[in-house]
Scaffold this motif. Structure first.
Motif, mmCIF file in Angstrom:
data_model
loop_
_atom_site.group_PDB
_atom_site.id
_atom_site.type_symbol
_atom_site.label_atom_id
_atom_site.label_comp_id
_atom_site.label_asym_id
_atom_site.label_seq_id
_atom_site.Cartn_x
_atom_site.Cartn_y
_atom_site.Cartn_z
ATOM 1 N N GLN A 190 0.844 -1.193 0.000
ATOM 2 C CA GLN A 190 0.000 0.000 0.000
ATOM 3 C C GLN A 190 0.879 1.242 0.000
ATOM 4 N N HIS A 191 0.486 2.230 -0.795
ATOM 5 C CA HIS A 191 1.134 3.532 -0.816
ATOM 6 C C HIS A 191 0.086 4.610 -0.564
ATOM 7 N N VAL A 192 0.541 5.740 -0.067
ATOM 8 C CA VAL A 192 -0.311 6.904 0.117
ATOM 9 C C VAL A 192 0.253 8.035 -0.737
ATOM 10 N N VAL A 193 -0.609 8.683 -1.504
ATOM 11 C CA VAL A 193 -0.197 9.801 -2.346
ATOM 12 C C VAL A 193 -0.634 11.102 -1.679
ATOM 13 N N VAL A 194 0.319 12.025 -1.492
ATOM 14 C CA VAL A 194 0.008 13.315 -0.870
ATOM 15 C C VAL A 194 0.485 14.445 -1.773
ATOM 16 N N LYS A 195 -0.030 15.640 -1.524
ATOM 17 C CA LYS A 195 0.469 16.808 -2.238
ATOM 18 C C LYS A 195 1.907 17.085 -1.821
ATOM 19 N N VAL A 223 3.668 13.363 -3.933
ATOM 20 C CA VAL A 223 4.696 12.471 -3.392
ATOM 21 C C VAL A 223 4.027 11.142 -3.062
ATOM 22 N N VAL A 224 4.636 10.053 -3.489
ATOM 23 C CA VAL A 224 4.145 8.727 -3.136
ATOM 24 C C VAL A 224 4.891 8.264 -1.888
ATOM 25 N N ALA A 251 6.675 11.024 7.810
ATOM 26 C CA ALA A 251 6.784 12.351 8.406
ATOM 27 C C ALA A 251 7.850 12.390 9.500
ATOM 28 N N ALA A 252 8.106 11.262 10.123
ATOM 29 C CA ALA A 252 9.168 11.213 11.130
ATOM 30 C C ALA A 252 10.535 11.454 10.485
ATOM 31 N N VAL A 253 10.655 11.117 9.217
ATOM 32 C CA VAL A 253 11.896 11.356 8.473
ATOM 33 C C VAL A 253 11.874 12.732 7.820
ATOM 34 N N GLU A 254 10.732 13.100 7.247
ATOM 35 C CA GLU A 254 10.564 14.374 6.548
ATOM 36 C C GLU A 254 9.340 15.092 7.123
ATOM 37 N N PRO A 255 9.557 15.967 8.141
ATOM 38 C CA PRO A 255 8.432 16.589 8.862
ATOM 39 C C PRO A 255 7.457 17.362 7.985
ATOM 40 N N ARG A 256 7.889 17.859 6.828
ATOM 41 C CA ARG A 256 6.971 18.602 5.954
ATOM 42 C C ARG A 256 5.800 17.743 5.490
ATOM 43 N N LEU A 257 5.926 16.430 5.584
ATOM 44 C CA LEU A 257 4.866 15.538 5.126
ATOM 45 C C LEU A 257 3.723 15.403 6.132
ATOM 46 N N ALA A 258 3.950 15.831 7.370
ATOM 47 C CA ALA A 258 2.964 15.601 8.431
ATOM 48 C C ALA A 258 1.610 16.227 8.101
ATOM 49 N N LYS A 259 1.621 17.397 7.469
ATOM 50 C CA LYS A 259 0.363 18.088 7.169
ATOM 51 C C LYS A 259 0.060 18.130 5.683
#
Length: 318
Positions: A190-195, A223-224, A251-259
Motif C-alpha cells: 500500500q502507498h499513500v499519495v500526498v500533495k 509524493v508517493v 513524516a518522522a523522516v521528513e516533517p513537511r509531510l505531516a500536514k
C-alpha cells in the motif's frame, strides 16, 4: 521457437504492456487480453528502479541493466513519467551496500551530515523514478501506435485462448494459477499519495524484511509514500490504519509531510516467487507458451529486460 501468427499476451500490467511493446516493435503482431488494463498492482507501484528482493541474481542483473538503460533514455521526455532523481537509501544500523550498487555510476556512501536523525548509515545515488499512472498511459499509447490490439476479459485458463500462435503469460499474481504453479504468492503493498510540500529528492529506508516500509518518492506535484509488504495477503482494499501509519513513518523522516493533504491510497499485490520465471513451456495440446512472471516488487525494474528476453525466445531459430 519461431512464429508468423498473432502472439496473445495475458496480463495488462507493466510486464504485459512492456512485453507487448517490445514484441510489436520487433515486427510481431500482438493481442493483449486482461481483466484490467492497466493492472491495479502496476498502478499502485512507487516506483523506483532497484532490484528489490528478487532472484536469480545473474539474470536479475542483466534484466535490470536493460531496463535501466531504457529508463534513462525515456527520462528525457516528460510525457513518459520517467525522471532521473537523486536521493538516499539509509538504515538505522550499519548495513552493507546493496548488491546492485555496482550497476550505478556515482553510487557513494553518505556523509553523516546527509542522514536524517536516527540513521547510522546510507548511500546516495541517482536512479529512474517512475510516475506509474503517467508511465502506464505512455505504454498504452506506444502499444496502440505500434499496432497492438487489446481486449478486457478475464482469462481463467490458458486453454481458453485458441487464436494465438504463441501465448505469453504475464498475468502477475494470476500467472501462477494459469501455469499451475503454486509457488507464486501475494505480498500486499500500500502507498499513500500526498500533495508535494516541496520535496525533490527520494528517500528510502532499508528496513530489511519488515512489513513496514519507509519510502518517499516525489513526482512533481505529488509524493508517493510507502509502504507495506504483507506476505500472503492479496486484498486490494485500502487499510486506513496502515495508511495513517505510513504517513507517520514518512513524516518522522521528513516533517513537511505531516500536514500534506492526502490525494489517494493505492494498493497492489506483488506477485512473488523464489525466482522470476522467464522461460518457454507448452500447453497440454502442444501450443507454445512463454512465461514472464514472479517479479515481486521489482516488476518495473525488470520489465524491459524480461521483455527483451521474451522477444529473443519468440524470434530465436534453430
Amino acid at each position: 521457437m519461431t512464429t508468423t501468427g498473432k502472439i496473445v499476451i495475458v496480463g495488462g500490467g507493466v510486464t504485459g504492456l512492456t512485453t507487448g511493446v517490445a514484441l510489436l516493435e520487433a515486427g510481431l503482431p500482438v493481442h493483449l487480453v486482461a481483466a484490467e488494463i492497466p493492472g491495479p498492482t502496476s498502478v499502485a507501484a512507487g516506483a523506483m528502479w532497484g532490484p528489490y528482493l528478487v532472484e536469480p541474481w545473474a539474470k536479475v542483473r542483466r534484466w535490470s541493466l536493460v531496463s535501466l538503460d531504457v529508463f534513462r533514455g525515456l527520462s528525457d521526455a516528460p510525457a513518459t513519467g520517467v525522471r532521473m532523481v537523486s536521493g538516499i537509501e539509509a538504515a538505522r544500523n550499519a548495513v552493507s551496500a546493496p548488491e546492485w550498487n555496482t550497476l550505478l555510476l556515482g553510487f557513494r556512501e553518505c556523509s553523516p551530515g546527509e542522514l536524517p536523525t536516527g540513521f547510522e548509515g546510507g548511500y546516495r545515488f541517482t536512479v529512474p523514478l517512475i510516475d506509474m499512472p503517467v508511465y502506464l498511459q505512455y505504454l498504452l499509447r506506444r502499444f496502440r501506435e505500434a499496432g497492438g490490439t487489446m481486449q478486457r476479459q478475464f482469462v481463467g485458463s490458458l486453454d481458453e485462448i485458441d487464436d494465438g500462435s504463441v501465448i505469453v503469460n504475464c498475468a502477475g499474481l494470476g500467472a501462477g494459477e494459469l501455469a499451475a504453479d503454486d509457488s507464486v504468492r501475494p505480498i500486499r503493498g500500500q502507498h499513500v499519495v500526498v500533495k508535494n510540500p516541496g520535496i525533490t529528492e527520494f528517500f528510502s529506508e532499508d528496513t530489511g524484511l519488515s512489513p513496514d516500509l519507509v519510502c518517499i518518492y516525489p513526482h512533481g506535484e505529488t509524493v508517493v509514500l510507502g509502504g507495506t509488504a504483507i506476505d500472503g495477503e492479496a486484498s486490494l482494499q485500502e487499510d486506513r490504519v496502515a495508511a495513517r501509519a505510513i504517513v507517520e513513518r514518512c513524516a518522522a523522516v521528513e516533517p513537511r509531510l505531516a500536514k500534506a493533504p492526502v490525494v489517494a491510497s493505492r494498493v497492489g499485490a506483488r506477485p512473488t516467487r523464489s525466482e522470476v520465471r522467464v522461460e518457454a513451456d507448452s500447453r497440454s495440446d502442444g501450443a507454445p507458451v512463454l512465461h514472464n512472471y514472479g517479479h515481486g516488487g521489482s516488476g518495473v525494474t525488470l520489465s524491459w529486460g524480461c521483455a527483451q528476453e521474451i522477444v529473443q525466445l519468440v524470434t530465436a531459430t534453430g
